[in-house]
Design a protein around this motif. Sequence first.
Motif, PDB file in Angstrom:
ATOM      1  N   SER A   6      48.558  -7.967   2.108  1.00  0.00           N
ATOM      2  CA  SER A   6      47.843  -8.053   0.838  1.00  0.00           C
ATOM      3  C   SER A   6      47.697  -9.497   0.387  1.00  0.00           C
ATOM      4  CB  SER A   6      48.584  -7.240  -0.238  1.00  0.00           C
ATOM      5  OG  SER A   6      48.647  -5.869   0.109  1.00  0.00           O
ATOM      6  N   GLY A  43      40.440  -3.679  -3.179  1.00  0.00           N
ATOM      7  CA  GLY A  43      41.560  -2.940  -3.747  1.00  0.00           C
ATOM      8  C   GLY A  43      41.711  -1.530  -3.209  1.00  0.00           C
ATOM      9  N   GLU A  51      47.253  -3.713  -1.441  1.00  0.00           N
ATOM     10  CA  GLU A  51      48.136  -2.680  -1.988  1.00  0.00           C
ATOM     11  C   GLU A  51      48.918  -3.285  -3.138  1.00  0.00           C
ATOM     12  OE1 GLU A  51      52.061  -0.134  -0.665  1.00  0.00           O
ATOM     13  OE2 GLU A  51      50.493  -0.484   0.826  1.00  0.00           O
ATOM     14  N   LEU A  52      48.870  -2.630  -4.298  1.00  0.00           N
ATOM     15  CA  LEU A  52      49.525  -3.156  -5.495  1.00  0.00           C
ATOM     16  C   LEU A  52      51.001  -2.757  -5.488  1.00  0.00           C
ATOM     17  CD1 LEU A  52      46.691  -2.432  -8.087  1.00  0.00           C
ATOM     18  CD2 LEU A  52      47.207  -4.576  -6.906  1.00  0.00           C
ATOM     19  N   ILE A  56      53.675  -7.657  -5.325  1.00  0.00           N
ATOM     20  CA  ILE A  56      52.369  -8.161  -5.762  1.00  0.00           C
ATOM     21  C   ILE A  56      52.276  -8.131  -7.282  1.00  0.00           C
ATOM     22  CG2 ILE A  56      49.889  -7.787  -5.668  1.00  0.00           C
ATOM     23  CD1 ILE A  56      51.007  -8.852  -3.081  1.00  0.00           C
ATOM     24  N   LYS A  57      52.793  -7.073  -7.874  1.00  0.00           N
ATOM     25  CA  LYS A  57      52.762  -6.971  -9.339  1.00  0.00           C
ATOM     26  C   LYS A  57      53.602  -8.069  -9.991  1.00  0.00           C
ATOM     27  CE  LYS A  57      51.858  -1.993  -9.552  1.00  0.00           C
ATOM     28  NZ  LYS A  57      52.384  -0.658  -9.932  1.00  0.00           N
ATOM     29  N   THR A  60      51.584 -11.100  -9.891  1.00  0.00           N
ATOM     30  CA  THR A  60      50.516 -10.954 -10.875  1.00  0.00           C
ATOM     31  C   THR A  60      51.003 -11.312 -12.267  1.00  0.00           C
ATOM     32  OG1 THR A  60      49.466  -9.211  -9.562  1.00  0.00           O
ATOM     33  CG2 THR A  60      48.869  -9.331 -11.881  1.00  0.00           C
ATOM     34  N   THR A 281      44.010  -9.251  -8.357  1.00  0.00           N
ATOM     35  CA  THR A 281      44.743  -7.996  -8.505  1.00  0.00           C
ATOM     36  C   THR A 281      44.291  -7.216  -9.738  1.00  0.00           C
ATOM     37  OG1 THR A 281      46.538  -9.211  -9.603  1.00  0.00           O
ATOM     38  CG2 THR A 281      46.779  -8.777  -7.243  1.00  0.00           C
ATOM     39  N   SER A 282      43.796  -7.936 -10.768  1.00  0.00           N
ATOM     40  CA  SER A 282      43.215  -7.228 -11.922  1.00  0.00           C
ATOM     41  C   SER A 282      41.995  -6.444 -11.483  1.00  0.00           C
ATOM     42  CB  SER A 282      42.835  -8.238 -13.022  1.00  0.00           C
ATOM     43  OG  SER A 282      43.977  -8.910 -13.520  1.00  0.00           O
ATOM     44  N   SER A 285      42.920  -3.326  -9.523  1.00  0.00           N
ATOM     45  CA  SER A 285      43.446  -2.208 -10.317  1.00  0.00           C
ATOM     46  C   SER A 285      42.351  -1.382 -10.978  1.00  0.00           C
ATOM     47  CB  SER A 285      44.394  -2.741 -11.397  1.00  0.00           C
ATOM     48  OG  SER A 285      43.681  -3.523 -12.348  1.00  0.00           O
TER      49      SER A 285
END
Length: 422
Positions: A6, A43, A51-52, A56-57, A60, A281-282, A285
């Motif tokens: 990712s 995404g 993959e979140l 990764i979060k 973010t 990543t925003s 989502s």
Amino acid sequence: MTEFSSLFVVSVISVLAPLLAYVIPKRIIPETVLLVVMGMLAGPYVLGFIELSDSIKLLTELGLAFLFLLAGYEIEVKELKGKRGKAALIGWLATFAIAFTMALIIPNTSGYIEQFALAIAFSATALGTLIPILKERGLIKTNVGLDVLAHGTFGELGPILAMALLLSVRSPWETVLILALFFAVSIVMAIIPVKARAAGSKLVELIHLKSETTAQTTVRVTVMVMVSLVLLAYVFDLDVVLGAFAAGFIIRIANPAGREELEQKLDGLAFGFLIPLFFITSGASINVGAVLEAPFALILVVFGLLAARAVPVYFSTYFTEDAESYTSRDRLTVALYSTTSLPIIVAVTHVATETGTMGPRVASILIAGGALSVLLMPLLASISYKAADAHPIDRMSERLRRFRSSRPVQNTNAAKRKIRKR
């Protein structure tokens, strides 16, 4: 291994987006929009390349923190104390009142928490996103740019405080007490470096002396202050954006004149990877299916932003510095730029979905609307600026006057004689 896959996709997108933004004619699409759109395509709801995961979060959240750190660092306190700051504050209060009224009449909301979340989303301005655009277009030091910065400051500070006060599950007095404690600690942290610099502290001199070595002390101190206040916000069950924004403000107080080398290093650290990762990543989502199922709702979000934010900002410019020298072009430009929004929308939807007061479908539509505002508002501001320069109404009036003056004037008496002969 999934996290590194990712990250690889994120790093590729972060390189491609600015290159594409540069080659697009007239650069009409900001890099931020490309980051969000490409992140959305890569995404889990489209291609599934990103993959979140929890790792990764976490990155973010760090990118979001750096975005608000730099936004807080850009605040000019003296600008907020004058007519410009008062006009911007009144503009934001009017914006929030309109936005909350709009949220009350929206059907199928799940309660006052979601209504407050919608009002906060519609009252925000993306100061951190606007600063690079204003710099690129040479507006940052103009009256228009300073007004945008003032409205952007309250357009971020106001929603941040509103999130802490209105989206909390605690009682109102507990929330106020916790905020008071947080600000008390922040004030102490702001006073210490100012007093140390005034006293000629050896430690301050050593920090600046080691800032150009491998120690990079000024950057490390900045990160330490940011992480400390983010942790404090987390302990007090506040949003991380409040801690990051306060950290940027404290760093600016400690360096009121600014330090170019520190700013360059922070820009490199933040815009080099962490902030692009946040926008990518925003986008990842966003539930594309939910947005495509409700295109009318997406359009309503954009018009809601214009109604709630652009209109009050436009009229507030009548009370700003040098208001008498402002043209309609200037007022419209400030209003459109101030309607640009995304990071606060991401933050407020995150808080609302975490508490279960907002569904992922509504959150996706709001984030997509925020991304669309980043594309449309700076573009419309640029177009309105050029169109106003052309003075279309004045030109039309002048053409009409010339047309009338060029028509032959008939002799009234001669015309009457012709009629009698007939």
